[in-house]
Design a protein around this motif. Sequence first.
Motif, PDB file in Angstrom:
ATOM      1  N   THR A 217       0.855  -1.184   0.000  1.00  0.00           N
ATOM      2  CA  THR A 217       0.000   0.000   0.000  1.00  0.00           C
ATOM      3  C   THR A 217       0.887   1.228   0.000  1.00  0.00           C
ATOM      4  O   THR A 217       1.812   1.338   0.829  1.00  0.00           O
ATOM      5  N   THR A 218       0.610   2.158  -0.932  1.00  0.00           N
ATOM      6  CA  THR A 218       1.469   3.332  -1.071  1.00  0.00           C
ATOM      7  C   THR A 218       0.776   4.578  -0.547  1.00  0.00           C
ATOM      8  O   THR A 218      -0.436   4.570  -0.271  1.00  0.00           O
ATOM      9  N   ASP A 219       1.551   5.645  -0.412  1.00  0.00           N
ATOM     10  CA  ASP A 219       0.978   6.895   0.102  1.00  0.00           C
ATOM     11  C   ASP A 219       0.059   7.573  -0.903  1.00  0.00           C
ATOM     12  O   ASP A 219      -0.581   8.585  -0.587  1.00  0.00           O
TER      13      ASP A 219
ATOM     14  N   PHE B 241      11.227  -5.440   0.409  1.00  0.00           N
ATOM     15  CA  PHE B 241      10.506  -4.183   0.458  1.00  0.00           C
ATOM     16  C   PHE B 241      10.400  -3.733   1.909  1.00  0.00           C
ATOM     17  O   PHE B 241      10.216  -4.543   2.824  1.00  0.00           O
ATOM     18  N   THR B 242      10.504  -2.416   2.097  1.00  0.00           N
ATOM     19  CA  THR B 242      10.485  -1.841   3.436  1.00  0.00           C
ATOM     20  C   THR B 242       9.548  -0.638   3.445  1.00  0.00           C
ATOM     21  O   THR B 242       9.458   0.100   2.464  1.00  0.00           O
TER      22      THR B 242
ATOM     23  N   LEU C  43       9.175   3.527  -4.541  1.00  0.00           N
ATOM     24  CA  LEU C  43       9.070   2.424  -5.493  1.00  0.00           C
ATOM     25  C   LEU C  43       9.586   2.761  -6.883  1.00  0.00           C
ATOM     26  O   LEU C  43       9.666   1.866  -7.736  1.00  0.00           O
ATOM     27  N   ASP C  44       9.946   3.994  -7.137  1.00  0.00           N
ATOM     28  CA  ASP C  44      10.381   4.394  -8.470  1.00  0.00           C
ATOM     29  C   ASP C  44      11.558   3.534  -8.933  1.00  0.00           C
ATOM     30  O   ASP C  44      12.598   3.467  -8.276  1.00  0.00           O
TER      31      ASP C  44
ATOM     32  N   ASP D  27       3.872   6.243  -8.211  1.00  0.00           N
ATOM     33  CA  ASP D  27       3.475   5.199  -7.263  1.00  0.00           C
ATOM     34  C   ASP D  27       3.756   5.600  -5.821  1.00  0.00           C
ATOM     35  O   ASP D  27       3.190   5.013  -4.887  1.00  0.00           O
ATOM     36  N   GLY D  28       4.635   6.562  -5.613  1.00  0.00           N
ATOM     37  CA  GLY D  28       4.927   7.031  -4.271  1.00  0.00           C
ATOM     38  C   GLY D  28       5.784   6.053  -3.488  1.00  0.00           C
ATOM     39  O   GLY D  28       6.571   5.290  -4.047  1.00  0.00           O
ATOM     40  N   SER D  29       5.594   6.052  -2.151  1.00  0.00           N
ATOM     41  CA  SER D  29       6.387   5.202  -1.264  1.00  0.00           C
ATOM     42  C   SER D  29       5.470   4.280  -0.474  1.00  0.00           C
ATOM     43  O   SER D  29       4.263   4.503  -0.354  1.00  0.00           O
TER      44      SER D  29
END
Length: 687
Positions: free
Chosen positions: A218-220, A235-236, A241-242, A405-407
């Motif tokens: 789930t991204t911001d 993944f952390t 995610l870029d 996609d953000g973080s």
Amino acid sequence: MMRSLYSGVSGLKGHQTRMDVIGNNIANVNTTGFKSSRVTFADTLSQTLSGAGSPSANLGGTNPKQIGLGTGVSSIDMLFTDGAVQSTGKNTDLCLSGNGLFVVKKGNETFYTRNGAFEFDANGNLVMPGSGMKVQGYIANNGDISNVAGDPDGDIQIQVGKGMDAAATTLISYTKNLQGDMTGYDISNMIIKYADGTQETINSYTPTKVDKGTISLTTDTGEVIEVDDTAGFNFTTNQVLDGVKLWTENIDSVTANSSGTVDVQVKSGASSTLVSPSPLDLKGLTSGNYSYGGSIALSGTIITNGVTAIGPATNPNSAVEVSFKLDDTYGTSAGTVVKVRIPNPQNATYRDGDTVAFGGFTIGDITANTGAVVNCANGRTDPLPAPYSVTSSAQLYERKGRGTDGSITAITRNGKGTAYKYNGKEVNSLSIVTSDGKTLSGLLGKNYSSGDTFYSSITTTVTLYDTDGGVHSVPVLFTRTAGAESTWELSLAGGSDTYNTVEDDGTTFSVSLSKSDLVFDGNGRYVSGSASLSTSSSGDRAYDDGDVTLNLSGLTQYAGTSTISNKGDGNASGTLQSVSIDSTGVITGVYSNGVKQAEAKIAIATFNNAAGLTKTGNSLYQESNNSGKVSYDSTGSTITSSALEMSNVDIANEFSDMIVTQRGFQSNSKIITVSDEMLETMINMKR
């Protein structure tokens, strides 16, 4: 002389009563549900001057000598026959046929009526709008109406916008036929395609079932991305995610749109040949789905001198060449002149200026521009952030993270899924090649070998509702058993006994199948077989709905076609949208979730002598000493909705009775005047 006067007076009174009844009938000729009445007369007590004499040896017998003293009203009978049906179009208007009556109440007083002009008031009560009396009936409990022979439960009340709670599915019933003369195929070999894009041909297939977990990020930006085994682990949280690899899948097709055009290379096909240009490059397509190696049609208008015959006609290589301009559906390539060769024996006539369309051309390389959508074999789609080329039918699409996609804000473990491996690699699809050259889809979870008999599975879909009203579609497969053709095996997707799917909200819905084989006798009738589904979920909406029984006893195995179908209980939540009333008086509610449920049943009262009821006005009746006790039995009574019962008054008959009554009244008045004249003559004798 006085007797005749009194007889005339009694006749006047009787005919006046009859005229009153006729007048009342005619006055109510348009009264809803009105029952007309009639008057019958009987003579009154007769004065005996001498009694009857018995016959003797010398004389015969003599009749009594009696003088009647006039007439009286013997009865005023209510004619309880049906009136005509008048359609109104209002769904709460009801026309009752037969000897029944509707039951209404005012406080504790019970009345009966044939006037079915009802409607719902502000509180949802079904009432007579003129008086507010409440219609009585039997109230349903979750769609079940059980007490329909005793006294009514009470007032019928159905609130507008009434809610229906969600209910979990507990029973799925199967009906109709499984094809008894289904063709079995001898297996020649199998073609297996792996998740990594490779494939091979094999003669024996024995898969290994593995549990497969999935990870969702789930991204911001609010996006939820499910990653696969090819992703760039680890993944952390808070990781950007870029540029990070997220998943890989075979490309199925690309979709063009006005924001993302597609360029397609077109080549000759099996039935149509491109003469020039060859290959044809279509540029700037703004609609349609395009698959590498797939088929595409070309259409347009034939140009001047655009048709050429290549002969002679008896030559096997004879053909017609047609030159035409592409129409406006081909993006920036519209107007391009294309020449195609139509081989023998295509039967058609071509003229300059005709609009033509030719199919069967093959799609080659595809260039999808920014904004076009890639459609993958597993159902995933992805709008392209940059131009992308497809040059193979087995090409893999690699989805990488982008700045948009953000973080990562959360990581979700989505339970266990099911996968099958062969030779250590995950299997995507299995094709069965038969000895007669057919290619059929096999089940990933079943064992196959060359020389075996293969039956295609019949796939059904059951709809399951969970306790929250969520709806889930679960594939249930029926596969005929080779060597035991009256036996069928049940399975879930891929031939497995488990099925898992991840919902849009991240909840994992899991189903497991418990079953015994479905067996028919030699006549195609059900002998044995049972099954049940156990459902559960994990995630934010975790629940355990228990077992769902699959009732298979309604199935048959006859020759012909498979018509198998199923229907289950359970439903999502909903609100009442409308009601309808059937011929038995059952009020059915239609809810926003598509469910139709009985809400109440209108009570129908019957009496041994309905004509003996007492009229109380306002088209109402009450029980009397001669009506008999009320019985709540709708047998013999039929309700027509959106209609009212008209008065049963027969105008022609009433007018005829009016004439007869008038003449009877005139005749009796003549008796009085003649008797008066005779008395006057007798008095004048003294003078």
